[in-house]
Write a protein that holds these residues in place. Structure first.
Motif, PDB file in Angstrom:
ATOM      1  N   ALA A   1     -13.354  -3.116 -16.928  1.00  0.00           N
ATOM      2  CA  ALA A   1     -12.303  -3.975 -16.363  1.00  0.00           C
ATOM      3  C   ALA A   1     -11.639  -3.365 -15.123  1.00  0.00           C
ATOM      4  N   PRO A   2     -11.213  -2.104 -15.142  1.00  0.00           N
ATOM      5  CA  PRO A   2     -10.615  -1.540 -13.923  1.00  0.00           C
ATOM      6  C   PRO A   2     -11.591  -1.447 -12.754  1.00  0.00           C
ATOM      7  N   ILE A   3     -12.862  -1.205 -13.058  1.00  0.00           N
ATOM      8  CA  ILE A   3     -13.861  -1.128 -11.987  1.00  0.00           C
ATOM      9  C   ILE A   3     -14.040  -2.501 -11.335  1.00  0.00           C
ATOM     10  N   LEU A   4     -14.143  -3.542 -12.153  1.00  0.00           N
ATOM     11  CA  LEU A   4     -14.281  -4.891 -11.609  1.00  0.00           C
ATOM     12  C   LEU A   4     -13.041  -5.320 -10.832  1.00  0.00           C
ATOM     13  N   LEU A   5     -11.877  -4.927 -11.324  1.00  0.00           N
ATOM     14  CA  LEU A   5     -10.640  -5.214 -10.596  1.00  0.00           C
ATOM     15  C   LEU A   5     -10.635  -4.489  -9.257  1.00  0.00           C
ATOM     16  N   GLY A   6     -11.128  -3.264  -9.232  1.00  0.00           N
ATOM     17  CA  GLY A   6     -11.226  -2.510  -7.988  1.00  0.00           C
ATOM     18  C   GLY A   6     -12.182  -3.158  -6.996  1.00  0.00           C
ATOM     19  N   VAL A   7     -13.295  -3.671  -7.509  1.00  0.00           N
ATOM     20  CA  VAL A   7     -14.243  -4.374  -6.643  1.00  0.00           C
ATOM     21  C   VAL A   7     -13.581  -5.601  -6.029  1.00  0.00           C
ATOM     22  N   TYR A   8     -12.875  -6.361  -6.858  1.00  0.00           N
ATOM     23  CA  TYR A   8     -12.220  -7.576  -6.377  1.00  0.00           C
ATOM     24  C   TYR A   8     -11.142  -7.268  -5.339  1.00  0.00           C
ATOM     25  N   LEU A   9     -10.255  -6.322  -5.664  1.00  0.00           N
ATOM     26  CA  LEU A   9      -9.174  -5.991  -4.728  1.00  0.00           C
ATOM     27  C   LEU A   9      -9.701  -5.364  -3.445  1.00  0.00           C
ATOM     28  N   GLY A  10     -10.694  -4.501  -3.574  1.00  0.00           N
ATOM     29  CA  GLY A  10     -11.277  -3.879  -2.394  1.00  0.00           C
ATOM     30  C   GLY A  10     -11.942  -4.894  -1.486  1.00  0.00           C
ATOM     31  N   ASP A  11     -12.653  -5.839  -2.077  1.00  0.00           N
ATOM     32  CA  ASP A  11     -13.299  -6.887  -1.299  1.00  0.00           C
ATOM     33  C   ASP A  11     -12.262  -7.774  -0.613  1.00  0.00           C
ATOM     34  N   LEU A  12     -11.194  -8.074  -1.332  1.00  0.00           N
ATOM     35  CA  LEU A  12     -10.112  -8.882  -0.770  1.00  0.00           C
ATOM     36  C   LEU A  12      -9.493  -8.188   0.449  1.00  0.00           C
ATOM     37  N   LEU A  13      -9.206  -6.906   0.325  1.00  0.00           N
ATOM     38  CA  LEU A  13      -8.628  -6.162   1.452  1.00  0.00           C
ATOM     39  C   LEU A  13      -9.613  -6.014   2.603  1.00  0.00           C
ATOM     40  N   ASP A  14     -10.871  -5.768   2.293  1.00  0.00           N
ATOM     41  CA  ASP A  14     -11.885  -5.651   3.347  1.00  0.00           C
ATOM     42  C   ASP A  14     -11.990  -6.922   4.168  1.00  0.00           C
TER      43      ASP A  14
END
Length: 70
Positions: free
Chosen positions: A25-38
């Motif tokens: 769950a934290p890894i997927l959240l990191g992927v989502y937030l990182g993609d959003l910021l990118d």
């Protein structure tokens, strides 16, 4: 099978599921937030990589907390 054996089996199954979810769950959240910021800041993949690493660290911290509880 006895009821006690079934109860133990289900307890272990729940624990394994909880471990898996607390890591992914934290890894997927990191992927989502990182993609959003990118996308928002027009960067290639720097924030996605940073947040994946943070998510992986958080996931393993959750794992250690779960194991310490049990």
């Amino acid at each position: 099978m006895s009821k006690k054996k079934n109860k133990n089996m289900y307890k272990n199954l729940v624990f394994i599921t909880q471990v898996g979810l607390s890591i992914i769950a934290p890894i997927l959240l990191g992927v989502y937030l990182g993609d959003l910021l990118d996308k928002k800041l027009n960067k290639d993949m720097i924030f996605k990589l940073i947040f994946i690493l943070i998510g992986a660290g958080a996931g393993f911290l959750n794992l250690f907390k779960l194991i310490d509880k049990k």
